[in-house]
Structure formats: structure tokens, C-alpha cells
Design an enzyme around this catalytic site. Sequence first.
Site, short mmCIF file in Angstrom:
data_model
loop_
_atom_site.label_atom_id
_atom_site.label_comp_id
_atom_site.label_asym_id
_atom_site.label_seq_id
_atom_site.Cartn_x
_atom_site.Cartn_y
_atom_site.Cartn_z
N SER A 126 18.91 32.82 81.02
CA SER A 126 17.61 33.27 81.64
C SER A 126 17.65 33.72 83.22
O SER A 126 18.59 32.98 83.86
CB SER A 126 16.47 31.90 81.65
OG SER A 126 15.51 31.93 82.46
N TYR A 150 15.70 22.36 83.56
CA TYR A 150 15.70 23.38 82.49
C TYR A 150 16.58 24.41 83.07
O TYR A 150 17.60 24.72 82.30
CB TYR A 150 14.27 24.00 82.19
CG TYR A 150 14.38 25.43 81.56
CD1 TYR A 150 14.69 25.20 80.14
CD2 TYR A 150 14.19 26.70 82.16
CE1 TYR A 150 15.01 26.66 79.44
CE2 TYR A 150 14.41 27.78 81.51
CZ TYR A 150 14.75 27.90 80.11
OH TYR A 150 14.75 29.01 79.48
N LYS A 154 20.46 25.52 81.67
CA LYS A 154 21.15 27.04 81.57
C LYS A 154 22.36 27.41 82.34
O LYS A 154 23.38 27.88 81.88
CB LYS A 154 19.88 28.07 81.78
CG LYS A 154 18.88 28.04 80.99
CD LYS A 154 19.06 28.53 79.29
CE LYS A 154 18.01 28.23 78.61
NZ LYS A 154 18.36 28.56 77.23
P1 NAD Z 1 11.25 28.74 70.97
O1 NAD Z 1 10.90 27.44 71.51
O2 NAD Z 1 10.24 29.49 70.40
O3 NAD Z 1 12.53 28.72 70.05
C1 NAD Z 1 13.66 27.78 70.09
C2 NAD Z 1 13.96 27.11 69.04
O4 NAD Z 1 15.06 26.05 69.09
C3 NAD Z 1 12.58 26.51 68.26
O5 NAD Z 1 12.61 27.12 66.96
C4 NAD Z 1 13.14 24.95 68.34
O6 NAD Z 1 12.72 24.44 66.94
C5 NAD Z 1 14.55 25.19 68.09
N1 NAD Z 1 15.39 24.09 68.73
C6 NAD Z 1 15.23 23.43 69.95
N2 NAD Z 1 16.01 22.42 69.91
C7 NAD Z 1 16.84 22.31 68.91
C8 NAD Z 1 17.95 21.58 68.31
N3 NAD Z 1 18.31 20.37 69.15
N4 NAD Z 1 18.32 21.61 67.10
C9 NAD Z 1 17.99 22.89 66.28
N5 NAD Z 1 16.99 23.70 66.53
C10 NAD Z 1 16.25 23.44 67.93
O7 NAD Z 1 11.69 29.34 72.21
P2 NAD Z 1 12.03 31.17 72.62
O8 NAD Z 1 10.98 31.49 73.47
O9 NAD Z 1 12.20 31.74 71.44
O10 NAD Z 1 13.42 30.73 73.26
C11 NAD Z 1 14.46 30.94 72.86
C12 NAD Z 1 15.75 30.86 73.62
O11 NAD Z 1 15.87 31.77 74.82
C13 NAD Z 1 15.82 29.45 74.43
O12 NAD Z 1 16.97 28.95 74.50
C14 NAD Z 1 14.96 29.61 75.90
O13 NAD Z 1 15.49 28.62 76.85
C15 NAD Z 1 15.64 30.96 76.10
N6 NAD Z 1 14.87 31.74 76.88
C16 NAD Z 1 13.39 31.98 76.65
C17 NAD Z 1 12.55 32.70 77.43
C18 NAD Z 1 11.16 33.03 77.30
O14 NAD Z 1 10.11 33.31 78.02
N7 NAD Z 1 10.52 32.71 75.82
C19 NAD Z 1 12.96 33.22 78.63
C20 NAD Z 1 14.27 33.20 79.11
C21 NAD Z 1 15.07 32.34 78.01
C1 UD1 Z 2 9.19 30.88 83.73
C2 UD1 Z 2 10.04 29.70 84.34
C3 UD1 Z 2 11.39 30.34 84.14
C4 UD1 Z 2 11.54 30.63 82.13
C5 UD1 Z 2 10.45 31.75 82.10
C6 UD1 Z 2 10.62 31.96 80.37
C7 UD1 Z 2 8.83 28.81 86.16
C8 UD1 Z 2 8.91 28.63 87.67
N1 UD1 Z 2 9.76 29.63 85.73
O1 UD1 Z 2 9.24 32.19 84.56
O2 UD1 Z 2 12.18 29.31 84.40
O3 UD1 Z 2 12.87 31.07 82.14
O4 UD1 Z 2 9.24 31.04 82.32
O5 UD1 Z 2 10.12 30.72 80.05
O6 UD1 Z 2 8.29 28.09 85.16
N2 UD1 Z 2 1.08 32.54 86.22
C9 UD1 Z 2 -0.07 32.59 86.41
N3 UD1 Z 2 -0.85 31.81 85.77
C10 UD1 Z 2 -0.41 31.06 84.45
C11 UD1 Z 2 0.86 31.44 84.05
C12 UD1 Z 2 1.72 32.18 85.07
O7 UD1 Z 2 -0.55 33.27 87.41
O8 UD1 Z 2 -1.22 30.53 83.76
C13 UD1 Z 2 2.08 33.81 87.01
C14 UD1 Z 2 3.38 32.78 87.68
O9 UD1 Z 2 2.98 32.33 88.91
C15 UD1 Z 2 4.19 33.98 87.54
C16 UD1 Z 2 3.62 34.91 86.52
O10 UD1 Z 2 2.40 34.38 86.05
O11 UD1 Z 2 4.07 34.70 88.92
C17 UD1 Z 2 4.80 34.68 85.39
O12 UD1 Z 2 4.86 33.45 85.06
P1 UD1 Z 2 5.51 32.84 83.56
O13 UD1 Z 2 5.09 33.63 82.61
O14 UD1 Z 2 5.22 31.45 83.64
O15 UD1 Z 2 7.02 33.13 83.78
P2 UD1 Z 2 8.10 32.95 85.16
O16 UD1 Z 2 7.37 32.12 86.13
O17 UD1 Z 2 8.58 34.27 85.52
#
Ligand code: NAD
Ligand code: UD1
Length: 335
Positions: A126, A150, A154
Amino acid sequence: MQKVLVTGGAGYIGSHTSLVLLEKGYEVVILDNLCNSSEESIRRVEKLTGKKITFYNVDLMDKEATLEVLNKEPNIDSVIHFAALKAVGESVQKPLIYYNNNISGTINLLECMQETGVNNIVFSSSATVYGDAKEIPVPETAPLGATNPYGQTKLMMETILTDCAKANEKMNVTLLRYFNPVGAHESGEIGEDPEYPNNLLPFVQQVAAGIRPKVFIFGDDYDTPDGTGVRDYIHVMDLAEAHEAAIAKMNGVKVYNVGTGTGYSVKEMIESFRQISGSEISAEITARREGDVAMLTPKAELIKDELGCEAKRGLTEMITDAWHWQSQNPKGFRE
Ligand code: NAD
Ligand code: UD1
């Protein structure tokens, strides 16, 4: 046909990636404990692609059960490791749960891969690993640092994977640092399904759908053009395609930012959602959220140069598809 084990494949990004893999002719095996997802997403991916997925309801914390999956599924070529807990605020409240699930789960997975001779892994990292980046757009070579548990998990997982590759010359590790994934598959059949959204777009989607009364804008006094936070939003299908490009071309340890290179402010995102959805979307300015930075956008060229992979979908498509999914599935998969 290449066979891919997708941990966390029932989740938001994992389900879209599984769909892309099936469409490209890969065989997909999903391991997920469904702690933040539903098996319905897997069924829908099967329906959309007309192909079968082998699903194991297994927790990575259970090493024996994980090993059983790898033994039952010989000839896995690569693993895409999505399974993790991902809510930043919750990780501050419950750090041990996050360290345990994300770190121990990853170590178990790596041990099982080692025992069964699987050497290729793509990891969901991330932008959070850049902490409060000084250089924007941030390059992959920027200093790393986390501001919450978190983010620490990572960073640690990146280190563990890199050390494993150093110790085993057959191992290939690709770390994908996602910026802000949004949107949904164009069918509206799969998408992001949080009961309590933390991220901006899922929150706005639920306000547009009338599930929540208004969105809170976390601060309008940042040093950005309109005072609200700027992020790089990427369509989840572009992100899913980046995973396929990564497993198709593994070579030692590689690190890529995955974003579009274009930043949008919170106000711009809400305004675009208003226009595309036709919903009013009430918004209120509130205090800054702790740990937020003003602007975080990536240098996004390396993945294009080395993997030939470029985000194709713009903001209109991201929001149109997010709204299509939300309006078609007001309760997500929980119906
Ligand atoms: P998500 O929660 O929808 O998917 C994660 C999946 O992992 C879920 O289905 C959950 O049930 C499963 N899981 C969690 N712990 C587990 C375990 N111990 N054993 C088996 N399954 C398990 O999240 P997502 O948004 O699809 O994110 C996927 C990955 O991407 C994560 O590692 C997250 O940290 C990373 N990531 C997500 C974002 C985002 O904004 N969505 C941003 C950066 C990184
Ligand atoms: C967040 C996490 C980041 C994670 C990513 C994906 C934090 C500080 N960072 O990123 O670690 O990898 O999500 O899961 O939580 N915002 C609002 N109102 C809301 C929600 C968000 O104004 O209700 C604003 C935030 O201040 C930011 C932008 O929207 O400026 C995006 O926020 P968000 O979607 O939570 O993503 P990140 O903060 O970039």
C-alpha cells in the site's frame, strides 16, 4: 494453463483479480476465511466468466489447513496474497489482532509455499508504506515509514518477503503498492461491500444511495488547491489487470507503485459523484482525520516501463462503475 492461488480472493480486490485471471485463461484457487467478505462474490465471478473456481474456506492463521490446501492443489505456479485486515483506525485500537493476522498469516503462507516448492508471490502492499512522503509524486525509491499498525504490518511483510527472496534464489517476489482503489466491475455484479466504510468513495456511495445522511470532509485547510486532501484513485479493474501483468513477468524482487499518476481532491470526488449519480450528496466540513496527509500521489511510470501495464480507466468510469454496483446492490452481498 497456469494455476494461481489467490489468498483473500473473496474480497474486493481479490474478486476482481480472480475475474481477470479466469478471463485470461488461468486456473484460480481461492483461500479465504470470509472474515471480511462473502462467498457470493466468488459465485458471481464464476457466473460472469462461466468458469469454475476452487474455493477453500481456510484461515491463514491455521497453518495445517493452509498446508493441506497447497498439498491438495499441486502445481501452483504463483500466489497472489491479498488476505489481510486493512482498517487503519481499527489497527490503532487493536494492534495485536492486526500484527497477528497479517504477519503470522503471511509467515504461515510463506512456510507452506517453501514446504511445497511454490516460489512466486505477488503481494498487496500500500501507499501507506511511504508515511508522510516528502517527495510528491512519490517514487518507489522514496524512504519508507508507517504511521499506524496497519502500515507497520505492510512494511514488515515487504521486509519478510524480500528477506525470503534473498535466502532463496529461486524465489520471485513482486510488491505492488496500491494507491486508492475504487470502482467496480462494469457489470455491477461485484464491488466493494463494507458494512462500515472507512474510505472516501464507499462512504460517498452509501450517502448517494440514501444509506447514510451525509459525508464528512476531513479538513479543508490543507495546502492543496481547494484545501481538501488529494489522492490518486485507480479503477479496481486496472489494479486487477496489474496483478495479471505481475504474475506473467516475475523476475527476482520487484516493487511497483500502482496508480494513475493523477490526483483528485475530496471535493472533486464528491462533485463528480453528484454529477454522475444525480444524487444530492450532503457534505459537511469537519476536523482533519488523525494521520492523514495533504497529498499522496505516485510516480506511476515504472510498472508501465517494466510490465507494460498502464491504467486505462479515468475518473468518470471509476465513479460510473462504483455507482452502478452500489445502486444495483444496496446491501452489497448481504442480501
Ligand atoms: P478485503 O477485506 O475486501 O479483502 C481481504 C480478504 O482477505 C477478505 O476476503 C478477508 O476475508 C480475507 N482475509 C483476511 N484475513 C484472512 C486470514 N487470516 N485468512 C484468510 N483470509 C483472510 O480487502 P481489499 O480491499 O480487497 O484488500 C486486499 C488487500 O489489498 C489487503 O491486503 C489490503 O491491505 C490491500 N490494500 C487495499 C487497499 C484498499 O484501498 N482497498 C489499498 C492498499 C492495499
Ligand atoms: C487510507 C489509509 C491507507 C490505506 C488506504 C486504503 C488512512 C490514514 N490511510 O488511505 O493506509 O492504505 O486507505 O485502505 O486511513 N476522507 C474524507 N471523508 C471520509 C473519508 C475520507 O474526507 O469519510 C478523505 C481523507 O481525508 C483523504 C481522502 O478522503 O483525504 C481519501 O481517504 P481514504 O479513502 O480513507 O484513503 P487514504 O486516506 O488515502
